[in-house]
Design a protein around this motif. Structure first.
Motif, PDB file in Angstrom:
ATOM      1  N   VAL A  64      -0.352  45.870  74.890  1.00  0.00           N
ATOM      2  CA  VAL A  64      -0.967  46.311  76.134  1.00  0.00           C
ATOM      3  C   VAL A  64      -0.033  47.275  76.845  1.00  0.00           C
ATOM      4  N   GLY A  65      -0.568  48.010  77.807  1.00  0.00           N
ATOM      5  CA  GLY A  65       0.256  48.898  78.606  1.00  0.00           C
ATOM      6  C   GLY A  65       0.377  50.280  78.002  1.00  0.00           C
ATOM      7  N   ALA A  66       1.231  51.086  78.614  1.00  0.00           N
ATOM      8  CA  ALA A  66       1.313  52.506  78.288  1.00  0.00           C
ATOM      9  C   ALA A  66       2.180  52.810  77.077  1.00  0.00           C
ATOM     10  N   TYR A  67       3.045  51.883  76.659  1.00  0.00           N
ATOM     11  CA  TYR A  67       4.032  52.212  75.634  1.00  0.00           C
ATOM     12  C   TYR A  67       3.635  51.787  74.230  1.00  0.00           C
ATOM     13  N   HIS A  68       2.861  50.742  74.093  1.00  0.00           N
ATOM     14  CA  HIS A  68       2.538  50.218  72.758  1.00  0.00           C
ATOM     15  C   HIS A  68       1.035  50.097  72.540  1.00  0.00           C
ATOM     16  N   HIS A  69       0.262  50.848  73.288  1.00  0.00           N
ATOM     17  CA  HIS A  69      -1.187  50.772  73.180  1.00  0.00           C
ATOM     18  C   HIS A  69      -1.672  51.581  71.982  1.00  0.00           C
ATOM     19  N   LYS A  70      -2.581  50.994  71.208  1.00  0.00           N
ATOM     20  CA  LYS A  70      -3.192  51.697  70.086  1.00  0.00           C
ATOM     21  C   LYS A  70      -4.427  52.461  70.569  1.00  0.00           C
ATOM     22  N   PRO A  71      -4.922  53.425  69.780  1.00  0.00           N
ATOM     23  CA  PRO A  71      -6.118  54.168  70.195  1.00  0.00           C
ATOM     24  C   PRO A  71      -7.262  53.243  70.570  1.00  0.00           C
ATOM     25  N   LEU A  72      -7.986  53.602  71.639  1.00  0.00           N
ATOM     26  CA  LEU A  72      -9.014  52.717  72.171  1.00  0.00           C
ATOM     27  C   LEU A  72     -10.163  52.485  71.199  1.00  0.00           C
ATOM     28  N   ALA A 121       4.155  57.171  82.628  1.00  0.00           N
ATOM     29  CA  ALA A 121       3.144  57.091  81.559  1.00  0.00           C
ATOM     30  C   ALA A 121       2.694  58.483  81.128  1.00  0.00           C
ATOM     31  N   LYS A 122       3.677  59.351  80.886  1.00  0.00           N
ATOM     32  CA  LYS A 122       3.358  60.750  80.560  1.00  0.00           C
ATOM     33  C   LYS A 122       2.647  60.910  79.227  1.00  0.00           C
ATOM     34  N   THR A 123       2.793  59.930  78.351  1.00  0.00           N
ATOM     35  CA  THR A 123       2.105  60.033  77.062  1.00  0.00           C
ATOM     36  C   THR A 123       0.588  59.959  77.227  1.00  0.00           C
ATOM     37  N   TRP A 124       0.135  59.435  78.359  1.00  0.00           N
ATOM     38  CA  TRP A 124      -1.304  59.372  78.639  1.00  0.00           C
ATOM     39  C   TRP A 124      -1.665  60.578  79.501  1.00  0.00           C
ATOM     40  N   ARG A 125      -1.902  61.689  78.857  1.00  0.00           N
ATOM     41  CA  ARG A 125      -2.184  62.927  79.580  1.00  0.00           C
ATOM     42  C   ARG A 125      -3.585  62.925  80.190  1.00  0.00           C
ATOM     43  N   GLU A 126      -4.529  62.274  79.510  1.00  0.00           N
ATOM     44  CA  GLU A 126      -5.890  62.233  80.013  1.00  0.00           C
ATOM     45  C   GLU A 126      -6.044  61.070  80.987  1.00  0.00           C
ATOM     46  N   ASN A 127      -6.363  61.397  82.225  1.00  0.00           N
ATOM     47  CA  ASN A 127      -6.492  60.373  83.248  1.00  0.00           C
ATOM     48  C   ASN A 127      -7.596  59.378  82.927  1.00  0.00           C
ATOM     49  N   GLN A 128      -8.699  59.880  82.342  1.00  0.00           N
ATOM     50  CA  GLN A 128      -9.820  58.998  82.042  1.00  0.00           C
ATOM     51  C   GLN A 128      -9.410  57.914  81.047  1.00  0.00           C
ATOM     52  N   MET A 129      -8.639  58.308  80.012  1.00  0.00           N
ATOM     53  CA  MET A 129      -8.211  57.341  79.002  1.00  0.00           C
ATOM     54  C   MET A 129      -7.233  56.334  79.587  1.00  0.00           C
ATOM     55  N   LEU A 135      -8.195  49.093  82.531  1.00  0.00           N
ATOM     56  CA  LEU A 135      -9.286  48.127  82.658  1.00  0.00           C
ATOM     57  C   LEU A 135      -9.349  47.202  81.447  1.00  0.00           C
ATOM     58  N   LEU A 136      -9.322  47.774  80.250  1.00  0.00           N
ATOM     59  CA  LEU A 136      -9.421  46.964  79.033  1.00  0.00           C
ATOM     60  C   LEU A 136      -8.242  46.003  78.889  1.00  0.00           C
ATOM     61  N   ASP A 137      -7.040  46.534  79.028  1.00  0.00           N
ATOM     62  CA  ASP A 137      -5.851  45.718  78.788  1.00  0.00           C
ATOM     63  C   ASP A 137      -5.656  44.651  79.857  1.00  0.00           C
ATOM     64  N   ALA A 138      -5.901  45.016  81.114  1.00  0.00           N
ATOM     65  CA  ALA A 138      -5.721  44.048  82.191  1.00  0.00           C
ATOM     66  C   ALA A 138      -6.694  42.882  82.038  1.00  0.00           C
TER      67      ALA A 138
END
Length: 494
Positions: A64-72, A121-129, A135-138
């Motif tokens: 979970v979270g920004a560092y170890h999340h796999k593609p949705l 969380a710069k690796t997540w460039r798309e705000n929507q993703m 939402l999913l991880d929490a």
């Protein structure tokens, strides 16, 4: 000091408040606004620490979270989609409406959520993703631990198993990099479970506000309510699991005051349970003054091995974990009593012990204002139990209980615990064990103690030599007694 110039004095408090309001409107990094920094951050473990053992910091099952999340859209994310689908309305229109409301509310706090990650969380460039991931991880984390559900329910009731629960605890509670901001967990619970966005009460979506009014115990600005708020439910739900884990392992019996310090994430909540009691040296002042002392202070801060202390006459005694007077509240409560008796809470060593301690140290290293209590303790045990003979001695005394194959395996784990970790040992404010070390070092370095230790090592370690020496001393005492008796009963002849 002279009087302030001008017709009136300057209202510093109002001036600072006005300046802060203006600073909030300054755009930074492409339009993102400045915010107050969280108390502690979700951050990557430093490379020199991670290189020692990467597996201690990397999640294996629950990512979970920004560092170890796999593609949705990967198959590994199916469990997360299933968990969210199970709680949403069956009606398609209602479900879509609920999802829009949830995503809009989380999008309103996206910038703050990013501020909880050290790199934004710069690796997540798309705000929507990024918003969708939150939402999913929490909700997945909330669902795994059945937060807000029946207290007796566990992972097994949701189609999992005891093994699944163990993996979830390891990945979610113990790993610094694998975290969701705690306020997001509260927010998602409120949105999904309670079904109320709380936009009228939510202070987090406002970029700059005046300080919120004092909240009742357990409440937050998100919930905006009293003790029955959704925030209280989330905190109590995680505390129920965490306290049970810590008490079962014998790690901590600390009662955390959530009203004074809010957790930033679950590892921060774990760290709050590892707080040593304030130990007053007044009880042992007289003993400390009697320590033979050849030097005021050693030049190198390093704990001796348990066998070395034992040879110098130091006794090890396990300290009970409880709420009674004299009991320890957590494993950090090491105390030296009566000059040569070191009371140490029992440390249970299993496959997760190094993972817990390493990630708590990483949290302290990346957030120095949290203190260095866990780091100081780890430095203590890593040097006290760095060899197999040290571990064997501490195991006999009940200070260490382990489930490893050999004492050597445990010693290797202790010896490598603090590799790559730094601690300012000269700062007593950050190293709570420094006074204890100084007293033990003075005792260990004293000349009489060294003589006794040398005698014990050279002569008394061999059973035959010890028996012979004891026999010789006994014979000498008998001869002295006989000589004294003969003098007292001697009657000269006339």
């Amino acid at each position: 000091m002279g009087e302030p110039t001008g017709s009136c004095s300057i209202d510093i408090q109002r001036l600072a408040a006005d300046l802060e309001t203006k600073l909030c409107n300054v755009d930074l990094d492409g339009g993102r606004r400045w915010r107050r920094s969280p108390e502690c951050l979700i951050s990557k473990v430093k490379p020199q620490v991670r290189r020692v053992d990467d597996s201690q910091y990397t999640p294996q099952v629950v990512l979970v979270g920004a560092y170890h999340h796999k593609p949705l859209d990967s198959t590994d994310q199916l469990a997360k989609w299933t968990a969210l689908r199970r709680v949403l309305p069956d009606d398609g229109e209602q479900r879509a409406s609920t999802l829009r409301r949830c995503l809009e509310a989380i999008a309103g706090v996206e910038d703050e959520a990013r501020s909880y990650y050290e790199d934004g969380a710069k690796t997540w460039r798309e705000n929507q993703m990024f918003v969708q991931m939150l939402l999913l991880d929490a909700w997945f984390v909330l669902d795994i631990f059945n937060v807000g559900g029946e207290a007796a329910a566990a992972v097994g009731s949701r189609g999992g198993s005891a093994v699944d629960y163990i993996f979830a605890v390891r990945d979610v509670f113990y790993l610094l990099e694998n975290q969701i901001p705690f306020f997001i967990l509260e927010k998602v619970y409120e949105l999904v479970r309670v079904g109320n966005s709380g936009q009228d009460q939510d202070q987090r979506t406002q970029t700059c506000t005046s300080p919120p009014p004092p909240q009742p115990p357990g409440a937050t600005a998100i919930a905006g309510g009293g003790p029955s708020s959704s925030s209280t439910v989330v905190v109590d739900g995680f505390l129920r699991h965490l306290r049970s884990l810590l008490q079962d392992q014998g790690y901590s019996n600390v009662e955390v005051d959530i009203t004074s310090t809010r957790p930033c994430h679950l590892v921060h909540l774990l760290h709050m349970h590892f707080t040593p009691m304030a130990m007053s040296p007044a009880d042992d002042t007289d003993d400390a003054a009697a320590v033979p002392n050849r030097r005021a202070r050693a030049t190198v801060y390093r704990w001796r091995g348990a066998t070395q202390y034992h040879a110098a006459g130091v006794r090890f005694k396990k300290r009970a974990l409880g709420a009674a007077a004299g009991d320890a509240r957590c494993v950090l409560d090491v105390e030296l009593r009566r000059l040569t008796t070191l009371h140490v809470p029992t440390l249970t060593v299993d496959n997760n012990t190094w993972r817990v301690l390493r990630n708590l140290m990483a949290l302290e290293q990346n957030n120095p204002h949290l203190g260095s209590h866990v780091t100081a303790y780890c430095l203590f045990v890593s040097q006290l139990a760095g060899t197999a003979s040290d571990v064997a001695l501490l195991a006999r005394k009940g200070v260490v209980v382990h489930f490893m194959a050999t004492d050597e395996d445990v010693a290797d784990g202790f010896a490598g615990l603090c590799r790559g970790v730094a601690l300012d040992v000269d700062d007593a404010r950050r190293n709570y064990l420094q006074p204890t070390w100084e007293r033990m070092e003075r005792w260990y370095s004293s000349r009489p103690v060294n003589w006794m230790a040398l005698l014990r090592r050279r002569h008394l370690s061999n059973p035959l030599v010890a028996i012979a020496l004891l026999a010789a001393i006994t014979g000498l005492v008998c001869e002295v007694v006989q000589a004294v008796y003969a003098v007292k009963t001697y009657r000269p002849t006339i």
